[in-house]
Design a protein around this motif. Sequence first.
Motif, short mmCIF file in Angstrom:
data_model
loop_
_atom_site.label_atom_id
_atom_site.label_comp_id
_atom_site.label_asym_id
_atom_site.label_seq_id
_atom_site.Cartn_x
_atom_site.Cartn_y
_atom_site.Cartn_z
N ASP A 168 -8.60 -3.53 22.38
CA ASP A 168 -8.47 -2.08 22.50
C ASP A 168 -7.68 -1.55 21.29
OD1 ASP A 168 -8.37 0.47 23.48
OD2 ASP A 168 -6.87 0.07 25.00
N ALA A 183 2.21 3.82 30.49
CA ALA A 183 2.95 4.55 31.53
C ALA A 183 2.15 4.49 32.83
CB ALA A 183 3.15 5.99 31.08
N PRO A 184 2.83 4.78 33.92
CA PRO A 184 2.12 4.79 35.19
C PRO A 184 0.95 5.77 35.13
CG PRO A 184 4.46 5.10 35.52
CD PRO A 184 4.23 5.14 34.05
N HIS A 185 -0.12 5.39 35.69
CA HIS A 185 -1.32 6.21 35.60
C HIS A 185 -2.18 5.89 36.80
CE1 HIS A 185 -5.24 7.56 34.16
NE2 HIS A 185 -4.56 8.42 33.47
N PRO A 186 -2.83 6.89 37.35
CA PRO A 186 -3.62 6.62 38.56
C PRO A 186 -4.67 5.55 38.34
CG PRO A 186 -4.03 8.83 37.69
CD PRO A 186 -2.86 8.29 36.97
N ASN A 240 -3.99 1.99 39.37
CA ASN A 240 -4.24 1.52 40.72
C ASN A 240 -5.67 1.02 40.85
OD1 ASN A 240 -1.70 2.43 41.19
ND2 ASN A 240 -2.39 4.41 41.99
N PRO A 249 -17.69 2.54 31.38
CA PRO A 249 -16.53 3.31 30.97
C PRO A 249 -15.43 3.20 32.02
CG PRO A 249 -18.52 4.57 30.64
CD PRO A 249 -18.91 3.33 31.36
N LYS A 250 -14.24 2.94 31.56
CA LYS A 250 -13.15 2.74 32.49
C LYS A 250 -12.20 3.93 32.56
CE LYS A 250 -14.28 -1.46 33.63
NZ LYS A 250 -15.33 -1.74 32.64
N ASN A 251 -12.31 4.81 31.61
CA ASN A 251 -11.45 5.98 31.63
C ASN A 251 -9.98 5.68 31.80
OD1 ASN A 251 -13.38 7.79 31.08
ND2 ASN A 251 -13.69 8.45 33.20
N VAL A 252 -9.43 5.05 30.84
CA VAL A 252 -8.01 4.79 30.85
C VAL A 252 -7.39 5.45 29.61
CG1 VAL A 252 -8.30 2.64 32.08
CG2 VAL A 252 -8.23 2.63 29.59
N PRO A 253 -6.09 5.66 29.64
CA PRO A 253 -5.45 6.29 28.49
C PRO A 253 -5.53 5.39 27.26
CG PRO A 253 -3.98 6.23 30.39
CD PRO A 253 -5.15 5.38 30.72
N ALA A 254 -5.49 6.01 26.11
CA ALA A 254 -5.51 5.25 24.86
C ALA A 254 -4.20 4.49 24.70
CB ALA A 254 -5.68 6.21 23.69
N ALA A 255 -4.29 3.35 24.01
CA ALA A 255 -3.08 2.62 23.63
C ALA A 255 -2.55 3.28 22.36
CB ALA A 255 -3.42 1.16 23.37
N GLN A 260 -6.72 -1.04 29.40
CA GLN A 260 -8.07 -1.50 29.72
C GLN A 260 -8.02 -2.65 30.73
OE1 GLN A 260 -10.86 -0.18 28.83
NE2 GLN A 260 -10.15 1.24 27.25
N ASN A 270 -9.64 -5.86 28.77
CA ASN A 270 -9.48 -6.08 27.34
C ASN A 270 -8.01 -6.03 26.96
OD1 ASN A 270 -12.17 -4.42 27.79
ND2 ASN A 270 -12.43 -5.67 25.96
#
Lengths: 347, 370
Positions: free
Chosen positions: A16, A55-58, A61, A78-84, A254, A257
């Motif tokens: 990532d 950071a904590p992110h929904p 979970n 697509p996993k829709n997670v925040p960028a590193a 991710q 990844n």
Amino acid sequence: MESQDDTATNSLLQFDPLESAVDPTFWHALSKKKIEVYRLSDAQQDISAQYQVPAPHPTRNAAAATAAAATEASARAPKNVPAARLSFSARSFDDVSVAAATASCTSPGVLRNTNTIEEFKQLDKTNALKEVAERIWADMNSGAAISNPSLLTRFLLVTFADLKKYRFYYWFAFPALLPEEPIRLSRAVPMADVYSGAQISALRESWAAKGGALPFFLLSETNEALGVHELREWHNVMQDGKPVTVGFVDPSSQPANPGWPLRNFLILLRVRWGVTAARVICFRESTLPRDPCSIICDVVLPGAASPRGAACPKAVGWEKNSSGKLGPRMADLGPLMDPAQLADTAV
Amino acid sequence: MATLHSLFHSAREYLNPVLKSSKFKETGVLTPEEFVLAGDFLVYKCPTWAWAAGDPAKHRDYLPSDKQYLVTRNVPCLQRVSDYSGAGETEGGDMDVEGEGDAWVATHKDRKVKVGQDDGGDIDDMDDDEVQVPIRRHNDDDDASLGVDHVAAGLGGVNLNDDRYHRHHHHYHGASGGVEAQEGSDTAPADMDDIPDMDDIPDMEEEDDPAALPTAATTTTTSRAGATSSSSGAARTDNILRTRTYDVSMTYDKYYQTPRIWLFGYDENRRPLTAAQIFEDISQDHAQKTVTIEPHPHEQVSMASIHPCKHANVMKRIIDRMEEGEEGKELRVDRYLLLFLKFVASVLPTIEHYINGCLTRNGILEQPRV
């Protein structure tokens, strides 16, 4: 970049990428340095940046759930997670980086601030990246990266500060040395699938006890605990015939990844200790007890180990811009930095 | 454009003596020492927050040099307040302040303000990009004479940024037919990555790196003309959640003797948000009353801030209610900032979860019955 279809056994390990997160104080500090210190010098300057566990992110979970799907190695929905992110601020110019958030790692970097937009455009980017990659390679070979593993995360930032318009052109690279053959992933699973709650808590505590900022580390394992060790302890920790288990602070969210900083670490493992397979704990825990969110990647490092001291491998790592292309970005901060707008800078 | 109000505030803050003795239970205010104490506790309990030293030139003596203010970065903000279908704006859960109408004096006026006022002559064609932003300003007794214009000017300055860029963008690329389509549609920031004259950067062939997880928009370079980005973001196929993010900081306001919240926002492509965009993430109840753009007290940039004039009252209420709810239990002052963030969550409902996620999940507020 779409090619990874050999789902047979092991899939291609994909990392990532880091995204530069430059806050406005960085640009202000750069302007000040440019005026007061650098002036017309375009010499390389040492700066630093920070990354940390997500950071904590929904979606975290959901990570456990999606990771189930991810065990089919090819899962790429697509996993829709925040960028590193790698964060830059005014503190990036400080000699001693002030303690940032816990679970935060500092990367050393090279700033190349050009004097004109023409120079910015004309700067030999390929060579600039190569120079940084060569420093990383040298630090691997000399062992400097073992005593100070943050050297593996050395980055490059090319800038041009248009001080009249408060516009900042920049391009960031996080050089990753390429292996002789692509690294394979045999599986990626949530850490909780492999280790017990007690082991995971021990890991958190052990990592925090090491100062809470160790970017790369070795792991020892018992039934009750996972222990964190510095890289320099390799020969005490690693036992012949036992699988190699290592960890790194992973800014990625991710589910299947690892984050970009792992790339050079794997190269180091291959080059320095001849590792051909490793279990990697992508450490995403804060020091707080909460749902474990780290993942484990079992990786295979094929190919002949290039001898130490060989020529530096090719490196990649330029950040793409928001249209997904290799290209610079620009921040326009006129309204935030124009002195007329900041006349009353308190007391 | 700095507001006279903030100038005035600076002077008042300067003249106001540092609060020495603890009064947080009686009046909801904090001493600087208590701010540090509570900040230490916050950082310990919620490691995404960190102390910051700030610009040395703006150092405040009454705070330790390495603990001038608190900051948490890259806080995701998934949706706009208008799309927020959560518990409702004023129903922020157990920390909701009873009779909020009392706490927030209703002396505020609705104003429609044109964003994008004069900021140089080269943008006369601005008018068709005007946005109507509802702005009501806080009408504290001492700033009653200051018009809405100051805020408007500040906002105009911020917002102009993008529009001005937009204009340049037109200017440079208009001939190529690249961006025409965007005309007059809205104030979506132009695609800053289409930097004028930046196309001819030599030596950068596409890196062949299959080991990089595809992240950025791999799809539509075609829609480049649309300069789409900020609002839609729909066409993306990557696995990264493109979302607004905020850097949130908390300073100690010496005049009001309370913490003060500052926001700096970025859009999905990491470009600074305009003031108008930031207002989309603030509860209408509060945005319309108390949010202004002012110089950050410890950094050399301006940011959106929640005006702290009512913070002490609100905190006093929250503290009272907590202690009523848990007889015999005392609220420790180092919990102050945790409670304060719960309150802030009612102002910033769509980023509430992330500010507080690490708090509530750990049961730090062991007296939840409020």
